[in-house]
Design a protein around this motif. Structure first.
Motif, PDB file in Angstrom:
ATOM      1  N   UNK A 288       0.858  -1.189   0.000  1.00  0.00           N
ATOM      2  CA  UNK A 288       0.000   0.000   0.000  1.00  0.00           C
ATOM      3  C   UNK A 288       0.892   1.236   0.000  1.00  0.00           C
ATOM      4  N   UNK A 289       1.394   1.569  -1.160  1.00  0.00           N
ATOM      5  CA  UNK A 289       2.444   2.582  -1.265  1.00  0.00           C
ATOM      6  C   UNK A 289       1.976   3.998  -0.942  1.00  0.00           C
ATOM      7  N   UNK A 290       0.659   4.219  -0.859  1.00  0.00           N
ATOM      8  CA  UNK A 290       0.152   5.550  -0.535  1.00  0.00           C
ATOM      9  C   UNK A 290      -0.107   5.735   0.961  1.00  0.00           C
ATOM     10  N   UNK A 309       8.700  -3.293   4.535  1.00  0.00           N
ATOM     11  CA  UNK A 309       8.162  -1.986   4.922  1.00  0.00           C
ATOM     12  C   UNK A 309       8.862  -0.854   4.173  1.00  0.00           C
ATOM     13  N   UNK A 310       9.973  -1.176   3.545  1.00  0.00           N
ATOM     14  CA  UNK A 310      10.713  -0.175   2.780  1.00  0.00           C
ATOM     15  C   UNK A 310       9.884   0.375   1.629  1.00  0.00           C
ATOM     16  N   UNK A 311       8.826  -0.349   1.219  1.00  0.00           N
ATOM     17  CA  UNK A 311       7.976   0.098   0.116  1.00  0.00           C
ATOM     18  C   UNK A 311       7.088   1.272   0.503  1.00  0.00           C
ATOM     19  N   UNK A 312       6.893   1.481   1.798  1.00  0.00           N
ATOM     20  CA  UNK A 312       5.953   2.516   2.262  1.00  0.00           C
ATOM     21  C   UNK A 312       6.661   3.864   2.349  1.00  0.00           C
ATOM     22  N   UNK A 313       7.033   4.397   1.194  1.00  0.00           N
ATOM     23  CA  UNK A 313       7.838   5.617   1.145  1.00  0.00           C
ATOM     24  C   UNK A 313       7.075   6.851   1.634  1.00  0.00           C
ATOM     25  N   UNK A 338       9.745  10.166   5.019  1.00  0.00           N
ATOM     26  CA  UNK A 338       8.716  10.981   5.658  1.00  0.00           C
ATOM     27  C   UNK A 338       8.345  10.493   7.062  1.00  0.00           C
ATOM     28  N   UNK A 339       8.976   9.453   7.506  1.00  0.00           N
ATOM     29  CA  UNK A 339       8.623   8.875   8.812  1.00  0.00           C
ATOM     30  C   UNK A 339       8.887   9.881   9.925  1.00  0.00           C
ATOM     31  N   UNK A 340       7.821  10.227  10.660  1.00  0.00           N
ATOM     32  CA  UNK A 340       7.922  11.205  11.746  1.00  0.00           C
ATOM     33  C   UNK A 340       7.684  10.597  13.113  1.00  0.00           C
ATOM     34  N   UNK A 341       6.746   9.662  13.193  1.00  0.00           N
ATOM     35  CA  UNK A 341       6.373   9.086  14.487  1.00  0.00           C
ATOM     36  C   UNK A 341       6.506   7.575  14.399  1.00  0.00           C
ATOM     37  N   UNK A 342       7.358   7.020  15.236  1.00  0.00           N
ATOM     38  CA  UNK A 342       7.593   5.576  15.258  1.00  0.00           C
ATOM     39  C   UNK A 342       7.412   5.092  16.690  1.00  0.00           C
ATOM     40  N   UNK A 343       6.373   4.295  16.918  1.00  0.00           N
ATOM     41  CA  UNK A 343       6.083   3.773  18.252  1.00  0.00           C
ATOM     42  C   UNK A 343       5.921   2.251  18.180  1.00  0.00           C
ATOM     43  N   UNK A 344       6.902   1.567  18.739  1.00  0.00           N
ATOM     44  CA  UNK A 344       6.918   0.097  18.729  1.00  0.00           C
ATOM     45  C   UNK A 344       6.986  -0.449  20.151  1.00  0.00           C
TER      46      UNK A 344
END
Length: 971
Positions: A288-290, A309-313, A338-344
């Motif tokens: 789901x690239x968008x 997950x590299x496809x999710x640009x 564009x990754x701004x918020x990463x919560x794992x």
């Protein structure tokens, strides 16, 4: 001649025919206009208009010029636009009878009552918005062929969704969210083949999601969150290739995420959090690239997060926390620009954090806490220059804290505790200007902290506990806002700095288990907001400062395991807020104070001293008089003769003060009264005549269902107070509420005393110059509202955490909160609050009561938090729980959940504070998140007062929602 006369009559006849039809048509138009005028005036007559927006709605002007009215070229009413005009009352069916009406927008008002049965009678209507009102009852039956938009959201509509909903064949937008609708989603809704937006969120719908939704190929947005839907996610949803937004959060959905969702090539937002989904993330999802935001948190998902997950640009937000993911954090995350918020957080992830994480991202929030991560903290986490939350606690990270973070001026919240970090704290790290929460406790850090300059002006919470820091303590941390300072369990030595007394906002100070020596500074008593002081397990000497007895809200004092000596200050036992004391293993001697916290002190809290007195539970020997030689008798007699008068005077004053606090019986013309005061100054100032004379109409403050409050004044010294009549006087002994009179907190209205006769009883409160929160709320800015929320949270924390047994508010509402001129809130504790403690039960009927109190009738700390959550919602939205006939407070919680789920900030924020919403949107949304935690249906899921207070004071947890079209994401 005849022919000429006939020729002349021809035009004359045509003219007469024309005039005839002109008069007929004009007459019809006048009748039509009069009909529309009457319908409008009928509609107006049913409304209340406090802002006078409808002031020009009168027959003296043509209705096409009335405010909120738009006409067609032929002067027929086409549009009624009255959104957000604070209009109340019931809606007349007359406006739905306007023959040419196309648009009706009455949203964001205070309209109430049932919707008219003929709401769908106008065949010309294309747009109908009645959202954000207080409408009740069922959704009416009927349909309109041309209607394209139907928005009935955020009301209190009940019953099932009518089957006729499928007859609105032109409908493009349908929003029934934020109501109390029940039953299943009707299959007829799938007949709406033109529908683009479907919102049924925040209701009480049950059953499965119809697989037939897959036939609605025009759908772009689906909101079904905050219901009780069950079963699996239909694989048919994968056929909705136009879908942009899919939100199924807070349901009971089970099974795996269907791989067919990977066919949704236009999907930008996928929210499935707070369900019971299991299994791995389908690989198709990473096609789901968008995708802009992916939130699968709070499920039972497992497996590894693949490098696909590299496809999710285009991904900006990734929330996978609170699952069972294993394996390593994918290196591919480092390549998402564009990754701004990463919560794992709260998974079972292991291995190292990708070393390039942050270098190519635009990180603002990173939370990888509570996993099993190892290795170093990467150098480039703050490469974007925008990182403001770094949360990595409870892992096994090691080595030094990267020096690059010391240059990260955007940082505000740093939590690295419970790791294996080592080395010294960089001197630049103590100069970060925006950091307000800094916790690096429980690591292996070392070095001195007094050899560098601390310049952290925003700092509110600092914890360096459980490390290997040594040397002296710094005089200052460069902040006047410090509220929580924990330096315990290190190797600090030297004296406690006298300048700690200048920390005027300090509420908790922990210096225990160090090697501190010297005397306890008297200046600490200047910390008037200090609630908890722990200096145990050091080498402190000297006496307990007598000034400690003047600290107004000190609740916990631990001086154990030191080398303190002398006598315990007698006045220390009279500190009314003090509930827990430990002075064990020192060199104290003399008698144990027989007041306050020392009355029922545990033997272990005074062991290892040379004390005497106390009751049997202390295990101390009784204090005995020592026999003196005869010559001392003569000396004593001589000295006694000189000071006899002074002793007599002192004894008189002391006994009189004690008697002032004893139960008194006073007789007057109204009968016999019992008075109990909890403050000697009040006892000397207020007499029974002052109390009774205040019960006059001119002194009435407000009227209420549970006794009206009156303002009184002492004749003796003009002391002002509040008198309120109690209910159930015969069943409530005065001894039950004596503990409440001891409560001293700046955000709690002091209880001065009580008095009662055989027929009536009164409570006497401190008078606070101010107004009820309910009276001033709508005129307050967000900054002022936030200060009020913090003050109420502090009061609850004091009552729940520092009182033993804990005191419960029981009944909380804006009516029970007085806001003074400095915007400080003062919580009024009524009599039921006294009887509601951790060992007793009571019940209070209130719109602010928790749902479990209806059946069990148990008031607990968790039910207090529910009431506080409702107040938070009211501070944010300006709306309070509805009256019982409107569905009770549950509806506003459901509405708030729906609002938070979809993050339509402009739809739920109070218009009074919406002007600065773009500045405070992150804080506003996160406060709503906290409010929803407090109002969780399950009591055990609600946070405690201590957690809420810390969250409000130190910063708010990251929201997992994405804002709508009118606002960009708050981070």
């Amino acid at each position: 001649m005849l022919s000429s006369m006939a020729a002349a009559k021809g035009p004359q006849a045509c003219s007469m025919v024309f005039m005839f039809w002109f008069l007929v048509l004009n007459s019809r138009m006048l009748r039509a206009e009069n009909q529309e005028l009457e319908l409008l005036l009928s509609f107006k007559s049913s409304l209340n208009d406090p802002l006078n927006y409808l002031s020009n709605w009168n027959p003296s002007a043509t209705f096409c010029k009335w405010q909120g009215i738009t006409c067609t070229n032929s002067s027929r009413i086409a549009v009624i636009e009255l959104s957000g005009k604070n209009i109340s009352g019931k809606v007349s069916s007359s406006i739905f009878q306007l023959p040419y009406i196309q648009t009706i927008d009455l949203s964001i008002n205070q309209l109430s009552g049932k919707l008219p049965d003929d709401i769908f009678s106008s065949s010309s209507l294309r747009f109908l918005n009645l959202s954000n009102n207080n409408f009740t009852g069922p959704v009416p039956n009927g349909s309109i062929f041309l209607l394209e938009t139907l928005d009935l959201s955020n009301n209190m509509l009940s019953g099932t969704i009518p089957q006729e909903i499928g007859s609105f064949s032109s409908l493009r937008f349908l929003d029934l969210g934020g109501n109390v609708l029940v039953g299943k989603i009707p299959l007829s809704v799938t007949n709406l083949t033109s529908l683009q937006v479907l919102t049924l969120a925040s209701n009480q719908l049950v059953g499965q999601i119809p697989s037939e939704l897959g036939q609605m190929r025009s759908l772009k947005w689906i909101y079904l969150g905050y219901n009780n839907l069950s079963g699996e996610i239909p694989i048919e949803l994968g056929q909705l290739t136009s879908l942009n937004h899919l939100d199924l959060v807070y349901n009971n959905l089970t099974g795996q995420i269907p791989s067919s969702l990977g066919n949704l090539s236009n999907l930008q937002y996928l929210f499935l959090y707070q369900n019971k989904l299991a299994g791995p993330i389908p690989k198709s999802i990473f096609g789901l690239t968008k995708l802009i935001s992916l939130d699968l948190s709070d499920n039972s998902l497992s497996g590894e997060i693949p490098e696909l997950i590299i496809k999710l640009k285009n991904l900006e937000i990734l929330h996978l926390f609170s699952n069972n993911f294993t394996g390593k954090i994918p290196v591919a995350l480092s390549s998402l620009p564009r990754l701004r918020i990463l919560q794992l957080w709260s998974n079972k992830l292991s291995g190292e954090i990708p070393k390039d994480l942050g270098k190519q991202n635009n990180l603002t929030v990173l939370d990888l806490s509570t996993n099993s991560l190892t290795g170093r903290i990467p150098e480039g986490l703050c490469s974007s220059g925008n990182l403001f939350k770094l949360i990595l606690f409870s892992n096994s990270l090691e080595d030094e804290i990267p020096k690059s973070l010391s240059a990260c001026k955007s940082l505000r919240r740093v939590r690295l505790q419970d790791n294996s970090l080592s080395g010294e704290l960089s001197s630049e790290f103590t100069k970060l200007p925006l950091v307000y929460f800094f916790d690096i406790s429980s690591n292996n850090l070392s070095g001195r902290i007094d050899s560098r300059k601390w310049e952290m002006p925003s700092l509110q919470m600092l914890s360096l506990a459980k490390n290997g820091f040594w040397g002296g303590l710094p005089d200052s941390f460069g902040s006047e806002n410090l509220e929580n300072l924990d330096l315990s369990q290190n190797q600090f030595s030297g004296a406690i700095p006298h300048k700690f007394g200048s920390l005027s906002e300090l509420m908790q100070l922990k210096l225990s288990r160090n090697k501190l020596s010297g005397k306890i500074p008297d200046e600490l008593s200047s910390c008037e907001k200090l609630v908890s002081l722990d200096l145990s397990h050091n080498k402190l000497s000297g006496q307990i400062p007598g000034s400690f007895s003047e600290m107004p809200v000190l609740g916990l004092l631990d001086l154990s395991h030191n080398e303190l000596s002398g006598k315990i200050p007698a006045n220390l036992g009279r500190v009314e807020s003090l509930v827990q004391v430990n002075i064990s293993h020192n060199h104290f001697h003399g008698s144990l104070p027989s007041t306050g916290a020392f009355l029922a002190i545990n033997a272990s809290a005074i062991a290892g001293n040379d004390l005497c007195g106390g009751d049997k539970t202390t295990g101390l020997p009784p204090c005995r008089r020592v026999k003196s030689p005869m010559w001392w008798f003569y000396v004593a007699c001589s000295l006694g003769a000189l000071v006899l008068l002074a002793l007599v005077a002192f004894g008189f004053v002391f006994i009189r003060g004690q008697r002032n606090l004893e139960l008194k019986r006073v007789e007057n013309e109204d009968g016999t009264w019992e008075l109990q005061f909890f403050n000697s100054k009040v006892s000397r100032s207020i007499a029974i005549d002052d109390i009774l004379s205040s019960m006059k109409e001119e002194n009435l403050i407000s009227r209420g269902k549970k006794g009206a409050p009156y303002k009184g004044k002492s004749i003796t010294n003009d002391m002002q107070f509040i008198v309120k009549e109690m209910n159930g006087v015969n069943s409530i002994p005065l001894s039950e509420i004596s503990e409440l009179g001891k409560l001293q907190h700046p955000n709690i209205v002091n209880l001065f005393g009580v008095c009662q006769s055989d027929t009536v009883a009164y409570v006497i409160y401190e008078y606070i110059e101010g107004k009820k929160l309910s009276e001033v709320l709508l005129n307050l800015s967000w900054e002022r509202r936030r200060k009020i929320a913090i003050g109420i949270a502090k009061a609850l924390r004091f009552m729940h955490c520092y009182c033993s047994p804990s005191v419960l508010a029981g009944y909380m509402s804006p009516e029970k909160i007085i806001v003074d001129g400095r915007d400080e809130p003062h919580l009024i504790l009524s009599l039921p609050s006294v009887l509601c403690n951790e060992t007793t039960k009571c019940f209070i009927s209130s719109a602010y009561g928790a749902p479990e109190t209806r059946e069990s009738k148990d008031i607990t700390e968790k039910s207090d938090m529910y009431g506080f959550g409702l107040i938070l919602i009211e501070l944010l939205t300006g709306k309070g729980p509805a009256d019982a006939e409107f569905g009770g407070h549950e509806s506003i919680v459901e509405w708030a959940r729906y609002c938070y789920s979809d993050c339509h900030l402009d739809m739920w924020i109070d218009p009074m504070i919406s002007g600065n919403a773009s500045i405070n949107q992150n804080e506003l949304i996160e406060t709503m998140n906290l409010a929803l935690q407090c109002t969780a249906t399950e009591p055990t899921a609600r946070p405690c007062a201590n957690e809420v207070s810390k969250t409000l004071e130190s910063g708010l947890r990251t929201s997992s929602c994405v804002l709508g079209l009118k606002f960009s994401f708050p981070f």
